[in-house]
Design an enzyme around this catalytic site. Structure first.
Site, PDB file in Angstrom:
ATOM      1  N   LEU A 198     -10.749  -8.572  -6.063  1.00 40.78           N
ATOM      2  CA  LEU A 198     -10.931  -9.446  -7.180  1.00 40.78           C
ATOM      3  C   LEU A 198      -9.923 -10.193  -5.286  1.00 40.78           C
ATOM      4  CD1 LEU A 198      -9.148  -6.877  -9.159  1.00 40.78           C
ATOM      5  CD2 LEU A 198     -11.024  -7.711  -9.844  1.00 40.78           C
TER       6      LEU A 198
ATOM      7  N   GLU B 273       6.415  -3.194  12.261  1.00 45.00           N
ATOM      8  CA  GLU B 273       7.494  -1.954  11.755  1.00 45.00           C
ATOM      9  C   GLU B 273       6.599  -1.467  10.928  1.00 45.00           C
ATOM     10  OE1 GLU B 273      11.509  -1.694   9.775  1.00 45.00           O
ATOM     11  OE2 GLU B 273      11.769  -2.622  11.507  1.00 45.00           O
TER      12      GLU B 273
ATOM     13  N   GLY C 274      -2.719   0.204 -11.087  1.00 45.10           N
ATOM     14  CA  GLY C 274      -2.730  -0.993  -9.113  1.00 45.10           C
ATOM     15  C   GLY C 274      -2.470  -1.750  -9.252  1.00 45.10           C
TER      16      GLY C 274
ATOM     17  N   ALA D   8      -3.656   4.707   2.029  1.00 44.32           N
ATOM     18  CA  ALA D   8      -2.627   3.727   0.835  1.00 44.32           C
ATOM     19  C   ALA D   8      -1.793   4.702   1.089  1.00 44.32           C
ATOM     20  CB  ALA D   8      -3.825   3.993  -0.238  1.00 44.32           C
TER      21      ALA D   8
ATOM     22  N   ALA E  65      -4.547  11.280   1.220  1.00 43.89           N
ATOM     23  CA  ALA E  65      -3.662  11.302   2.141  1.00 43.89           C
ATOM     24  C   ALA E  65      -4.298  10.776   3.272  1.00 43.89           C
ATOM     25  CB  ALA E  65      -3.369  12.753   2.610  1.00 43.89           C
TER      26      ALA E  65
ATOM     27  N   ASP F 121       1.063  -3.558   1.853  1.00 42.63           N
ATOM     28  CA  ASP F 121       1.072  -2.388   0.959  1.00 42.63           C
ATOM     29  C   ASP F 121       2.434  -1.516   0.890  1.00 42.63           C
ATOM     30  OD1 ASP F 121      -1.812  -2.551   0.555  1.00 42.63           O
ATOM     31  OD2 ASP F 121      -2.296  -1.691   1.461  1.00 42.63           O
TER      32      ASP F 121
ATOM     33  N   THR G 158      -8.964  -4.002   4.344  1.00 44.63           N
ATOM     34  CA  THR G 158      -9.421  -3.342   3.469  1.00 44.63           C
ATOM     35  C   THR G 158     -10.102  -1.699   3.891  1.00 44.63           C
ATOM     36  OG1 THR G 158      -9.300  -2.057   1.039  1.00 44.63           O
ATOM     37  CG2 THR G 158     -10.562  -3.851   2.136  1.00 44.63           C
TER      38      THR G 158
ATOM     39  N   LYS H  87      -8.184  -0.438   7.833  1.00 50.92           N
ATOM     40  CA  LYS H  87      -7.226  -0.166   8.105  1.00 50.92           C
ATOM     41  C   LYS H  87      -6.399   0.533   9.594  1.00 50.92           C
ATOM     42  CE  LYS H  87      -6.097  -1.312   3.759  1.00 50.92           C
ATOM     43  NZ  LYS H  87      -5.049  -0.255   2.449  1.00 50.92           N
TER      44      LYS H  87
ATOM     45  N   ASN I 263      -2.866  -4.139   6.645  1.00 55.52           N
ATOM     46  CA  ASN I 263      -3.934  -4.523   5.437  1.00 55.52           C
ATOM     47  C   ASN I 263      -3.684  -6.394   5.326  1.00 55.52           C
ATOM     48  OD1 ASN I 263      -1.583  -4.875   4.626  1.00 55.52           O
ATOM     49  ND2 ASN I 263      -2.731  -4.683   2.569  1.00 55.52           N
TER      50      ASN I 263
HETATM   51  P1  NAP Z   1      -8.724   6.605   2.817  1.00 58.22           P
HETATM   52  O1  NAP Z   1      -7.965   5.906   3.165  1.00 58.22           O
HETATM   53  O2  NAP Z   1     -10.002   6.227   2.061  1.00 58.22           O
HETATM   54  O3  NAP Z   1      -8.001   7.539   1.774  1.00 58.22           O
HETATM   55  C1  NAP Z   1      -8.945   8.222   0.988  1.00 58.22           C
HETATM   56  C2  NAP Z   1      -7.950   9.361  -0.065  1.00 58.22           C
HETATM   57  O4  NAP Z   1      -8.370  10.244  -0.247  1.00 58.22           O
HETATM   58  C3  NAP Z   1      -8.127  10.513   1.451  1.00 58.22           C
HETATM   59  O5  NAP Z   1      -6.586  11.551   1.656  1.00 58.22           O
HETATM   60  C4  NAP Z   1      -9.442  11.538   1.057  1.00 58.22           C
HETATM   61  O6  NAP Z   1      -9.504  12.135   1.767  1.00 58.22           O
HETATM   62  C5  NAP Z   1      -9.229  11.759  -0.665  1.00 58.22           C
HETATM   63  N1  NAP Z   1     -10.556  11.319  -1.517  1.00 58.22           N
HETATM   64  C6  NAP Z   1     -11.423  11.003  -0.929  1.00 58.22           C
HETATM   65  N2  NAP Z   1     -12.559  11.199  -2.057  1.00 58.22           N
HETATM   66  C7  NAP Z   1     -11.753  12.484  -2.322  1.00 58.22           C
HETATM   67  C8  NAP Z   1     -12.267  13.193  -3.380  1.00 58.22           C
HETATM   68  N3  NAP Z   1     -13.492  13.229  -3.895  1.00 58.22           N
HETATM   69  N4  NAP Z   1     -11.150  14.285  -3.889  1.00 58.22           N
HETATM   70  C9  NAP Z   1      -9.975  14.239  -3.083  1.00 58.22           C
HETATM   71  N5  NAP Z   1      -9.403  13.702  -3.159  1.00 58.22           N
HETATM   72  C10 NAP Z   1     -10.412  12.553  -2.285  1.00 58.22           C
HETATM   73  O7  NAP Z   1      -8.021   5.297   1.193  1.00 58.22           O
HETATM   74  P2  NAP Z   1      -7.179   4.300   0.691  1.00 58.22           P
HETATM   75  O8  NAP Z   1      -6.986   3.153   1.710  1.00 58.22           O
HETATM   76  O9  NAP Z   1      -5.904   5.494   0.855  1.00 58.22           O
HETATM   77  O10 NAP Z   1      -7.166   3.876  -0.494  1.00 58.22           O
HETATM   78  C11 NAP Z   1      -7.049   4.833  -1.985  1.00 58.22           C
HETATM   79  C12 NAP Z   1      -7.521   4.039  -2.730  1.00 58.22           C
HETATM   80  O11 NAP Z   1      -6.497   3.472  -2.998  1.00 58.22           O
HETATM   81  C13 NAP Z   1      -8.687   3.517  -3.057  1.00 58.22           C
HETATM   82  O12 NAP Z   1      -9.738   3.069  -4.444  1.00 58.22           O
HETATM   83  C14 NAP Z   1      -8.298   2.025  -2.655  1.00 58.22           C
HETATM   84  O13 NAP Z   1      -9.194   1.074  -3.591  1.00 58.22           O
HETATM   85  C15 NAP Z   1      -7.025   2.283  -3.876  1.00 58.22           C
HETATM   86  N6  NAP Z   1      -5.969   1.147  -3.157  1.00 58.22           N
HETATM   87  C16 NAP Z   1      -4.911   0.362  -3.956  1.00 58.22           C
HETATM   88  C17 NAP Z   1      -4.048  -0.687  -3.484  1.00 58.22           C
HETATM   89  C18 NAP Z   1      -3.996  -1.529  -4.604  1.00 58.22           C
HETATM   90  O14 NAP Z   1      -3.475  -3.008  -4.801  1.00 58.22           O
HETATM   91  N7  NAP Z   1      -4.322  -1.329  -5.735  1.00 58.22           N
HETATM   92  C19 NAP Z   1      -3.870  -0.787  -1.865  1.00 58.22           C
HETATM   93  C20 NAP Z   1      -4.245  -0.111  -1.499  1.00 58.22           C
HETATM   94  C21 NAP Z   1      -5.562   1.190  -1.851  1.00 58.22           C
HETATM   95  P3  NAP Z   1     -11.017  13.257   2.742  1.00 58.22           P
HETATM   96  O15 NAP Z   1     -10.287  12.168   3.937  1.00 58.22           O
HETATM   97  O16 NAP Z   1     -11.088  14.118   2.980  1.00 58.22           O
HETATM   98  O17 NAP Z   1     -12.017  12.038   2.518  1.00 58.22           O
END
Ligand code: NAP
Length: 297
Positions: A16, A83, A258, A135, A132, A107, A67, A71, A92
């Protein structure tokens, strides 16, 4: 001047960000564009990231967002990390200053600004974060800095333990931080201890479960009961109502997606690139929502 911004990530089909930044440009009376730069994870990933960053140094881009899944990967390609990017361990937003590529992370502040409009951050409490990844780190860091306790539930608990170690060694963090953090295995839900004095005030979904392509997923163990005043925040914003939010609302909890965080973090990146501080009025937010609805139904 005509600004040129871009987003590095993969996949970007549901992003978006172009639409949000277009509204920001219009509201600020500036000309510009925001393009999607999809880069998949393959053997050419680093080369392609570096090539876009070289174009930025040459003046082709005034600002870049980063993203999933780049990242962390983009960090060694930059000259300086501020920092927040250092503490969170993820970038990001990239900008150029005196010919140097600088990485920051909006973020953290984006999440805090949006959450702060929904509940009192200063009151603190326990936040239970599912996931973990990058985000989850940003959310954990922001809440710890505001005096909260942070519990992280991850399917790979070692990934959550790494967050605890990294935040513990951050120069800005107090030595009390490890005591304010706990790690749970997502597989062993019965280990959660929600006795009244130990119940989370906030539950955050920081996994991609619920987003397009994973619509039926939610990290929330179905049988888990939380006190009525526990609030739920899903970092996922597309679709606007996820399974996680539906589960929470069905049990009478306040629950938010979010989108507010996405808009806030974008406004901070926009300010960093243009020097223009946006006043995020209800008017701008409804304009963004209307654009999303007309583009994505
Ligand atoms: P990421 O770095 O890929 O981390 C995702 C986390 O979720 C990892 O710990 C991953 O575990 C876990 N995970 C993935 N699939 C899973 C499942 N089926 N069951 C349990 N755990 C699972 O992604 P991220 O950057 O943190 O982003 C996470 C989400 O937040 C995304 O959907 C992103 O679009 C959203 N987000 C939104 C904003 C906003 O502005 N609203 C900002 C940032 C992120 P593994 O490492 O074991 O796969």
């Amino acid at each position: 001047m005509t600004y040129r911004f871009g987003l590095l990530g993969y996949p970007l089909i549901y992003s978006l960000s172009p639409l949000i930044h277009q509204v920001f440009l219009e509201e600020s009376g500036l000309q510009g564009s925001y393009e999607l730069i999809p880069i998949a994870i393959n053997e050419n990933r680093d080369e392609r990231l570096r090539s876009v960053l070289k174009r930025m140094i040459r003046g082709e881009f005034d600002g870049l967002n980063v993203t999933i899944p780049h990242k962390q990967a983009v960090m060694p390609c930059l000259d300086l990390l501020d920092e927040k990017a250092t503490a969170v361990g993820a970038v990001n937003t990239i900008y150029v200053n005196n010919g140097l590529l600088i990485g920051t992370n909006t973020d953290v502040q984006g999440f805090l600004l949006d959450l702060g409009q929904k509940l009192s951050l200063a009151e603190g409490g326990i936040a239970l974060i599912f996931g973990a990844g990058g985000a989850a780190r940003a959310v954990a860091y922001g809440l710890l800095e505001n005096g909260w306790q942070v519990w992280i539930a991850a399917r790979r608990p070692e990934q959550a333990e790494q967050i605890v170690r990294d935040l513990m060694t951050d120069a800005n963090s107090q030595s009390k931080i490890p005591a304010r953090m706990r790690v749970f295995s997502l597989e062993k839900e019965m280990e959660f201890d929600f006795a009244a004095s130990q119940a989370p005030r906030l539950v955050v979904n920081a996994t991609p479960l619920g987003t397009k392509g994973f619509e039926d997923g939610s990290p929330l163990p179905y049988r888990l009961l939380f006190p009525k005043d526990t609030c739920f925040y899903d970092l996922v914003y597309n679709p606007p109502e996820t399974t996680f939010l539906r589960q929470a609302r069905e049990h009478g909890h306040a629950a938010w997606n979010g989108l507010g965080m996405l808009v806030q973090q974008a406004a901070l990146a926009f300010e960093c690139w243009t020097g223009r501080k946006l006043n995020l009025t209800l008017d701008i937010e409804s304009k963004i929502l209307a654009r999303i609805q007309s583009n994505y139904g």
